[in-house]
Design a protein around this motif. Structure first.
Motif, PDB file in Angstrom:
ATOM      1  N   ARG A 249      -2.341   9.982 -12.794  1.00  0.00           N
ATOM      2  CA  ARG A 249      -3.657   9.793 -12.173  1.00  0.00           C
ATOM      3  C   ARG A 249      -4.515   8.824 -12.983  1.00  0.00           C
ATOM      4  O   ARG A 249      -5.270   8.039 -12.420  1.00  0.00           O
ATOM      5  CB  ARG A 249      -4.366  11.138 -12.032  1.00  0.00           C
ATOM      6  CG  ARG A 249      -3.697  12.086 -11.050  1.00  0.00           C
ATOM      7  CD  ARG A 249      -4.302  13.486 -11.128  1.00  0.00           C
ATOM      8  NE  ARG A 249      -5.667  13.495 -10.652  1.00  0.00           N
ATOM      9  CZ  ARG A 249      -6.023  13.657  -9.387  1.00  0.00           C
ATOM     10  NH1 ARG A 249      -5.087  13.801  -8.448  1.00  0.00           N
ATOM     11  NH2 ARG A 249      -7.284  13.659  -9.023  1.00  0.00           N
TER      12      ARG A 249
ATOM     13  N   SER B 165      -3.394   5.224 -12.197  1.00  0.00           N
ATOM     14  CA  SER B 165      -3.328   4.828 -10.792  1.00  0.00           C
ATOM     15  C   SER B 165      -4.633   4.166 -10.351  1.00  0.00           C
ATOM     16  O   SER B 165      -5.674   4.297 -11.003  1.00  0.00           O
ATOM     17  CB  SER B 165      -3.054   6.055  -9.914  1.00  0.00           C
ATOM     18  OG  SER B 165      -1.807   6.626 -10.230  1.00  0.00           O
TER      19      SER B 165
ATOM     20  N   ALA C 284      -5.520   4.821  -4.422  1.00  0.00           N
ATOM     21  CA  ALA C 284      -4.369   5.718  -4.329  1.00  0.00           C
ATOM     22  C   ALA C 284      -4.783   7.160  -4.568  1.00  0.00           C
ATOM     23  O   ALA C 284      -4.263   8.082  -3.916  1.00  0.00           O
ATOM     24  CB  ALA C 284      -3.306   5.300  -5.353  1.00  0.00           C
TER      25      ALA C 284
ATOM     26  N   VAL D 296      -0.857  10.212  -5.392  1.00  0.00           N
ATOM     27  CA  VAL D 296      -0.372  10.285  -6.777  1.00  0.00           C
ATOM     28  C   VAL D 296       0.109  11.697  -7.083  1.00  0.00           C
ATOM     29  O   VAL D 296      -0.605  12.677  -6.891  1.00  0.00           O
ATOM     30  CB  VAL D 296      -1.485   9.891  -7.773  1.00  0.00           C
ATOM     31  CG1 VAL D 296      -0.955   9.948  -9.202  1.00  0.00           C
ATOM     32  CG2 VAL D 296      -2.011   8.504  -7.450  1.00  0.00           C
TER      33      VAL D 296
ATOM     34  N   PRO E 103       2.496   6.871 -11.270  1.00  0.00           N
ATOM     35  CA  PRO E 103       1.259   6.163 -10.919  1.00  0.00           C
ATOM     36  C   PRO E 103       1.449   5.247  -9.718  1.00  0.00           C
ATOM     37  O   PRO E 103       2.513   4.662  -9.523  1.00  0.00           O
ATOM     38  CB  PRO E 103       0.930   5.373 -12.192  1.00  0.00           C
ATOM     39  CG  PRO E 103       2.228   5.241 -12.924  1.00  0.00           C
ATOM     40  CD  PRO E 103       3.023   6.467 -12.591  1.00  0.00           C
ATOM     41  N   LYS E 104       0.419   5.116  -8.918  1.00  0.00           N
ATOM     42  CA  LYS E 104       0.403   4.222  -7.771  1.00  0.00           C
ATOM     43  C   LYS E 104      -0.652   3.139  -8.010  1.00  0.00           C
ATOM     44  O   LYS E 104      -1.799   3.447  -8.330  1.00  0.00           O
ATOM     45  CB  LYS E 104       0.065   4.983  -6.487  1.00  0.00           C
ATOM     46  CG  LYS E 104       1.045   6.095  -6.139  1.00  0.00           C
ATOM     47  CD  LYS E 104       2.378   5.567  -5.670  1.00  0.00           C
ATOM     48  CE  LYS E 104       3.284   6.703  -5.214  1.00  0.00           C
ATOM     49  NZ  LYS E 104       4.582   6.216  -4.736  1.00  0.00           N
TER      50      LYS E 104
ATOM     51  N   LEU F 284      -0.489   0.617 -10.414  1.00  0.00           N
ATOM     52  CA  LEU F 284      -0.646   0.705 -11.870  1.00  0.00           C
ATOM     53  C   LEU F 284      -1.766  -0.196 -12.384  1.00  0.00           C
ATOM     54  O   LEU F 284      -1.799  -1.386 -12.112  1.00  0.00           O
ATOM     55  CB  LEU F 284       0.670   0.321 -12.551  1.00  0.00           C
ATOM     56  CG  LEU F 284       0.687   0.388 -14.081  1.00  0.00           C
ATOM     57  CD1 LEU F 284       0.531   1.821 -14.556  1.00  0.00           C
ATOM     58  CD2 LEU F 284       1.998  -0.200 -14.612  1.00  0.00           C
TER      59      LEU F 284
ATOM     60  N   THR G 163     -10.102   8.849 -11.676  1.00  0.00           N
ATOM     61  CA  THR G 163      -9.260   8.096 -12.606  1.00  0.00           C
ATOM     62  C   THR G 163      -9.788   8.198 -14.031  1.00  0.00           C
ATOM     63  O   THR G 163      -9.040   8.447 -14.978  1.00  0.00           O
ATOM     64  CB  THR G 163      -9.195   6.614 -12.185  1.00  0.00           C
ATOM     65  OG1 THR G 163      -8.726   6.526 -10.844  1.00  0.00           O
ATOM     66  CG2 THR G 163      -8.260   5.846 -13.089  1.00  0.00           C
TER      67      THR G 163
END
Length: 289
Positions: free
Chosen positions: A35, A38, A42, A48, A52-53, A55, A254
């Motif tokens: 998280r 990400s 995302a 997530v 990670p989505k 990055l 985040t």
């Protein structure tokens, strides 16, 4: 030696339980790490989990670029070092005299020490006492009140009892006094329990926030865990989010995850250095006495 079928099954069951415990501890950390790395979009979409989505390191750059976070981390490290050294000194000084059978009032002292382990005055009397001592909103309030643990004193005393009496007697015959015996014999032979209790004190102080929450108003001396506590519990509106430097819900999540990692990783790095002392220190100190 060939193991029986039942023994092999038992080994597999134990291994499965160990792996399960590792996963229970590791997966939440991986989720927080993912998280924190990400993108905000995302996180908002709930994509997530463990990887990670999108990055990016924006959250870490935000945390590291804010003096509020870096000073809090530095202050917590300094505080942890001071508390660990002071608490170990107090623990040794309390446990060592109890090794001597000729200590006057030894049973009464032990009774008082054990009594404090089961009964306490409570938070309100403690607050009033610290107020009378002019320790409220003072950095010393994070050091002095919790500088010694009765349980750790008992562990230290038990370990000292496990050291052969003949070593102390031979040193005394050579003219060594109590302090010389402590420094030359007891402390060098107590490395496992010293390292273990130092780790306990350090982790306890690093993770502690309640005393600062109750007794500190000056944000300059907020430990990192209290800062993290405030971040996780205060961002409930657009106004507060803006004050904390967050521009969107996704960015808020985040940065909160990055702050959790920011506060967790440093103390985790201590464990590998003390791991070899950990088990022996706990078991020997706990069963001998």
């Amino acid at each position: 030696m060939i193991k029986s079928k039942g023994t092999r099954i038992g080994d597999w069951i134990i291994a499965f339980i160990c792996v399960l415990c590792v996963l229970v501890c590791l997966l939440p950390v991986l989720n927080i790490l993912a998280r924190s790395l990400s993108s905000a979009d995302a996180l908002v979409r709930g994509e997530v989990l463990l990887l990670p989505k999108g990055l990016n390191f924006d959250a870490y750059m935000t945390v590291l670029g804010d003096s509020k976070y870096t000073w809090s981390l530095l202050w917590t490290a300094i505080l942890t070092l001071i508390v660990t050294i002071w608490s170990m000194f107090m623990t040794v000084m309390c446990a060592y005299p109890l090794v001597y059978d000729n200590l006057k009032g030894k049973k009464l002292i032990m009774a008082v020490i054990i009594f404090t382990m089961y009964f306490s005055a409570g938070i309100i009397p403690s607050y009033l006492l610290l107020k009378e001592l002019h320790l409220l909103n003072n950095p010393l309030v994070l050091i002095l009140p919790g500088s010694i643990s009765v349980f750790y004193v008992i562990i230290m005393r038990s370990f000292f009892f496990g050291i052969p009496e003949s070593l102390k007697e031979s040193a005394e015959l050579d003219g060594a006094g109590p302090l010389r015996v402590l420094v030359s014999i007891y402390l060098p032979l107590s490395t496992p329990v010293l390292a273990t209790l130092a780790l306990f004190y350090a982790v306890g102080r690093w993770n502690g926030y309640f005393d600062a929450l109750m007794f500190m108003n000056d944000r300059t001396y907020f430990p990192i865990q209290l800062l993290l506590y405030n971040i996780l519990n205060s961002i409930t509106s657009v106004e507060v989010a803006t004050q904390e430097g967050f521009s969107s819900p996704g960015l808020s999540e985040t940065i909160k995850s990055a702050t959790v990692m920011f506060a967790t990783v440093p103390i985790l790095l201590v464990y590998p250095w003390l791991q070899r002392y950990f088990i022996s220190g706990v078991t020997i100190g706990a069963v001998k006495g």
